[in-house]
Design an enzyme around this catalytic site. Sequence first.
Site, short mmCIF file in Angstrom:
data_model
loop_
_atom_site.label_atom_id
_atom_site.label_comp_id
_atom_site.label_asym_id
_atom_site.label_seq_id
_atom_site.Cartn_x
_atom_site.Cartn_y
_atom_site.Cartn_z
NE ARG A 1 34.56 31.87 0.47
CZ ARG A 1 34.64 32.22 1.75
NH1 ARG A 1 35.29 31.44 2.62
NH2 ARG A 1 34.07 33.33 2.18
CE LYS B 1 24.27 37.17 0.36
NZ LYS B 1 25.28 37.25 1.42
#
Length: 493
Positions: free
Chosen positions: A343, A269
Amino acid sequence: MRIEFVASDAGRFPSGGAVAVMVFENGQMSAAAQAMDAATSGGLSRALSAAPRFAGKPGQTVELIAPAGLDVQRLLAVGAGPAAGMGGEAAERFAAQAYGAVKLSGAKVLHVALAGAEEAARAALGALLAAYRFDKYLTTEKAEKKPSIEVVTVITDDVAAAEAAFAPLKALAEAIYFSRDLVSEPPNVLFPAEYARRVKALESLGLEVEVLGEAEMARLGMGSLLGVGQGSIRDSQLVVIQWKNGGDSQPIAFVGKGVTFDTGGISLKPADGMEDMKWDMGGSAAVAGLMHALAGRKAKVNAIGILGLVENMPDGNAQRPGDVVTSMSGQTIEIINTDAEGRLVLADALWYCQDRFKPQFMVDLATLTGAIIISLGNDYAGLFSNDDTLSENLLAASKASGEALWRLPLPDAYNKQIESMVADLKNTGNGRAGGSITAALFLQKFVNGVPWAHLDIAGTAWKKPSTVPTIPDGAVGFGVRLLNQMVTDKYEV
Ligand code: BES
Ligand code: MN
Ligand code: ZN
């Protein structure tokens, strides 16, 4: 800060500290406000007419310092909205607002008066939620920045009834505090094993807590979850919490994403705002908080809470884009972006949950996608579900609890986007469009047809600035109240 319920008896006025009373939108005073007005020989009325922009709206206040005729430091009139239909919600907001208005005043006591037991209990809850503070690492904070209120006294007609109504709400507030603390802790302190230890300590409430380490998860075939944590020196953990107080009824289950820090992994990120990724475990903190609440109020239900705890770091052993992992379900997953890690954690946690517990339903909570913030902003969490009844129960609880949800679709056609050339699935959709939906569709592949709902709380887990008096800036504890409400209303035996 602590709460005390005090009996109202005519002619006795609170002394010391601050006293807050409600004034409604048409200028109508609550009974307590009228009593204060009389005690001050119309002083409150005079103050209100000297403040022509005070219209009794929520958020508005008028303050009288050392009002003649009363033995208090300040008298606070708080706008309480429309008088008609004034109930628990308004009582809660009123007390929270009053607390916020006087917390730095130097007053040690805040008195609020609510005649009915239910309103009195809700006022106490509102004050408690407003008083939450994560200050354990502040060592040089100036005294005048620290809240001065030590006691909130709720003056009410029937103390015993108010205390009885408050008992489950106190359990809820303690659970929300627990959840907010977990979310607020810095990521060097709260890594998976430390998190698991804090949840293990909840056994004192009567919960059963098991902690699975990496070796056990490897034996179970949880290659999807383990792949996320493999770039961290901190071991991943799966925490299984059980509350058994529902006889032989089929359990209900809650599963939370607990990424104690999300760097993005090799798909790193940007630096700006990365510190926010300490709260990427907010979904799991909601589940832990819910279990705390159920045990704290001895809910008549069998409930399971599962926390998937990992740290997503980019070291030399980290998972790469292009890797293929095998999940516990047997489905293989091509990793396209290591930052779509939540996920992957939930894939194994959900599969394990339905496989072991055969629950009536599963609800997962996760700070899953930035896209949900683009869709819904910071006030609504996204709801995705394969089951209309479960969705309706969640939406009803959402209305009753004030934690807002908005249902989004799970269109079959979008499943194409998570097909891979080399594996059964890939972990991202195509580009940014519908990113929260493709994430939810990915999760759906791991629920094995069990009734399931997914709450994407990336926008709602953390509020800064907050606009709600019951939520101080920072960790919200979003989901604890919502799910506790749903269990109370629909699933207790
Ligand atoms: N934890 C983030 C989602 C997130 C973003 C939460 C902002 C709170 C605030 C999640 O793991 C993530 O990085 N998601 C990616 C998915 C993408 C790579 C498909 C995202 O939303 O950008
Ligand atoms: Mn991520
Ligand atoms: Zn994440």
